[in-house]
Design a protein around this motif. Sequence first.
Motif, mmCIF file in Angstrom:
data_model
loop_
_atom_site.group_PDB
_atom_site.id
_atom_site.type_symbol
_atom_site.label_atom_id
_atom_site.label_comp_id
_atom_site.label_asym_id
_atom_site.label_seq_id
_atom_site.Cartn_x
_atom_site.Cartn_y
_atom_site.Cartn_z
ATOM 1 N N GLU A 1 6.110 2.290 -5.525
ATOM 2 C CA GLU A 1 5.477 2.303 -4.202
ATOM 3 C C GLU A 1 5.379 3.731 -3.663
ATOM 4 O O GLU A 1 4.334 4.128 -3.118
ATOM 5 N N ARG A 2 6.441 4.511 -3.816
ATOM 6 C CA ARG A 2 6.418 5.901 -3.345
ATOM 7 C C ARG A 2 5.428 6.747 -4.142
ATOM 8 O O ARG A 2 4.739 7.610 -3.581
ATOM 9 N N LEU B 1 2.219 -6.123 -7.534
ATOM 10 C CA LEU B 1 1.606 -5.379 -6.430
ATOM 11 C C LEU B 1 1.317 -6.261 -5.217
ATOM 12 O O LEU B 1 0.947 -5.747 -4.162
ATOM 13 N N THR C 1 2.058 5.877 -2.761
ATOM 14 C CA THR C 1 1.872 6.266 -1.367
ATOM 15 C C THR C 1 1.845 7.779 -1.175
ATOM 16 O O THR C 1 0.972 8.326 -0.492
ATOM 17 N N PRO D 1 10.268 1.199 2.356
ATOM 18 C CA PRO D 1 8.936 1.084 2.977
ATOM 19 C C PRO D 1 8.978 0.470 4.372
ATOM 20 O O PRO D 1 8.041 0.621 5.142
ATOM 21 N N GLN E 1 10.466 -0.889 -8.395
ATOM 22 C CA GLN E 1 9.403 -1.246 -7.450
ATOM 23 C C GLN E 1 9.266 -0.185 -6.363
ATOM 24 O O GLN E 1 8.154 0.224 -5.998
ATOM 25 N N ALA E 2 10.405 0.233 -5.827
ATOM 26 C CA ALA E 2 10.389 1.202 -4.733
ATOM 27 C C ALA E 2 9.899 2.571 -5.204
ATOM 28 O O ALA E 2 9.213 3.284 -4.456
ATOM 29 N N TRP F 1 1.307 -0.050 1.819
ATOM 30 C CA TRP F 1 0.330 0.736 1.068
ATOM 31 C C TRP F 1 -1.001 -0.007 0.966
ATOM 32 O O TRP F 1 -2.074 0.580 1.183
ATOM 33 N N ARG F 2 -0.966 -1.302 0.664
ATOM 34 C CA ARG F 2 -2.200 -2.079 0.559
ATOM 35 C C ARG F 2 -2.960 -2.080 1.885
ATOM 36 O O ARG F 2 -4.192 -1.935 1.924
ATOM 37 N N VAL G 1 7.001 -5.058 -0.847
ATOM 38 C CA VAL G 1 7.248 -3.619 -0.898
ATOM 39 C C VAL G 1 5.946 -2.827 -0.890
ATOM 40 O O VAL G 1 5.903 -1.687 -0.411
ATOM 41 N N PHE G 2 4.843 -3.404 -1.371
ATOM 42 C CA PHE G 2 3.569 -2.693 -1.444
ATOM 43 C C PHE G 2 2.639 -3.037 -0.287
ATOM 44 O O PHE G 2 1.504 -2.547 -0.245
#
Length: 770
Positions: free
Chosen positions: A29-30, A60, A33, A285, A25-26, A68-69, A64-65
């Motif tokens: 996310e990176r 999503l 991003t 994050p 997941q991480a 970004w969202r 964790v996201f």
Amino acid sequence: MPHSAKTDLGTAHVLLTGATGFVGQAVLERLLTDHPATHIWLLVRGKGRQTGQDRLRRLLRKPVFQRWRDAVGTEEAERVVRERITVLDGSMTGIPELPPHLDVVIHSASTVSFDPPIHEAFDTNVNGAVSLYQALLASGSDPHVVHVSTCYVGGLRRGVVPEAKLEHDVDWRAEWASATQAHERTELASREPAQLERFMSRARGDHGKEGPIAAARASESARHDWVRSRLVDAGRRRAQSLGWTDVYTLTKALAERAAEDLWGEAGHRLSVVRPAIIESALRHPFPGWIDGFKVADPLIFAYGRGQLPDFPGLPDSILDVIPVDFVVNAILVAAANPTPVDEPRYFHIASGASNPLPFHRMYENVRDYYQQHPLPTDDGFVKVPTWKFAGERKFNRRLLLAKKKADLWDAGLRLMPNDERKRALAAENARLRAGIATLSNFTDLYRAYVRTEIIFDDRNARALNDALPAEVREDRGFDVERIDWEEYLQKVHLPSLSELTAAHRRRKAAAARPANGRPKPALPERSDVLAVFDLERTVVDSNIVEQYLWVRTSGFRKAAWPKEVADLLGSLPGYLRAERRDRGEFIRAFLRRYRGMPVARLEEVVRRGYADTMLRHTSADALARIREHRAAGHRTVLVTGSIGLLATPLAGLFDEVVGSSMHAKDGVLTGYLDKPPLVDEARAAWLRRYAEEGGYDLAASYGYGDSHCDLAWLSLLGKPSAINPDAELARESHKRNWDIHRWKSGGSGVRSEVIAARVTTPPRTDEMSD
């Protein structure tokens, strides 16, 4: 190592496995991003009716996201997902065709269990890796692969472990084949007649009162458990015999060797990233981000709950912890800086060499935190224990004594009558056993990690970090020397764990209490709902033995009592043996005592003194609940495995009374039932048919029983309750999250309420139907 390491993956096509896991997941996310030009391919396995794409959409929405969202907005996020992410619906053991133009593969998928059955560990970790490399070879792609492993592949050793290829000659192909054969052999052994008889014998003893089908299911469940236990032990033993702590580290080590054989030393590029114990994020994050409890967290939380009075760890051993964002940063920097062909490089993302955290220092931080922020209990707060680190031998002796104490309690409880005192002692012993199990499980799980004398060399990782441009090193670097352990533990990691547990408590409390603190709502008004009440030990505080004595005291002269009591006491051991074997057998045997009694005389006895005695033993709590159900329009049914006639004093309270009837000849009871007694699975079969014929919704219906033999029919109902349960039913009720109530017998107004019900509702007593 390049003089200046790259940090941008540019327009690379990146395949990521394990995207639904903690690290995956991480990483995703990176990528979203900080690597906006990449195209991301995700291998995601569907679950049930959910496709891989469905699971991505749910993924999503996770915290964790969130950053970004929020940064890109909902519409842009949806566009990015449509244009930049391609989901490959499959699993590590069922990989679909891969695209021919992959530039980078990040393989982070892995089992999350340290002690799975041997064949499952090999199937996920070794077979999964092999399948991936074979699929890459078949696709024609030649990507740089970042293979995520673990520092602990070094096995049972002491001293400094280098960032290098592992030194061993274990054949991963032979071990994989052997693990598969072990599974096949164990399955066959579990089906041998002698072994099946042992399973069946135990199941009949524990579940015979529920009925033969329940016993058969329990036997098969025991067989599965036996197979799993043997295979878990086989994995542990094989790993230790080869020099590894457990089957998890063994299979991760062999997966590395498969990666080298099939890819990294076969004309391709391979980087192996080996993290230590991965925990919550230090910064990205956001500080404290974690997705569920990780490796060290169950130990921490169990200590905070006061469940670990001591622990057999070495206080000066190194607990090698690393924040998840450091691991992700290292993976992506390694991915952006491919190794030469046929020259795999290895990176330990660990803290033990550069910024060690001794176990005693970890313990002191955890103790200080929970002393300042104790977890709440029903009557106060947990007082955490002080560990003495007395050593493993002394710890094991104390654990063995506790197990013997629990066994002695169990033996004593079996001799006690099933009353409130026994239930309280059984609950206390259950808590003792739960504590013993917790200690044993944590000792087995963490022994290798809190008694280790390994230091993981991190020179390659430090060199890669130092090669990053200075302006990005703070955000994308992984310099463990920057970690202030007190700051991280006290202000980041432990608060995040507390929030996880607090959120769980809030959800549990919200589910248990009415919304907005309002009084408990009335039962829903429905005409298609049943409320089924067992008679003995539920509505009345008696069993069929006591009911028989009520009949005798009401209908016989006192001179006959000594002989009757002596005969009953002499027969009692046989009755108890029958009761343990089968509830129906006991009922048949005991009801033989009515042989020779005139039917008219029994009816007269029930109308007179017997009725008054039953009312004195009828629960006011039960009457209140019956009244609630009738007010809601539910059909109330009283069921007994005994003679329906004996429930006549309560018939006016119910819409229907269902019980057995005894055979009579010339107006005299023969001692035999007309039909089999309505107990355990027979009652469940009756209930299914009753609901079907009457159009009742069992999923919305209620049931009230007290005994282990009631499990079969209570399990059919959507709202079962255990009333004054015996130890077995109490244990199952806790396991299944059923309501448990203590109903007291008698109470003011019981007799008058029953008499009023007789006047307003004509009694109906129906015998068991086919």
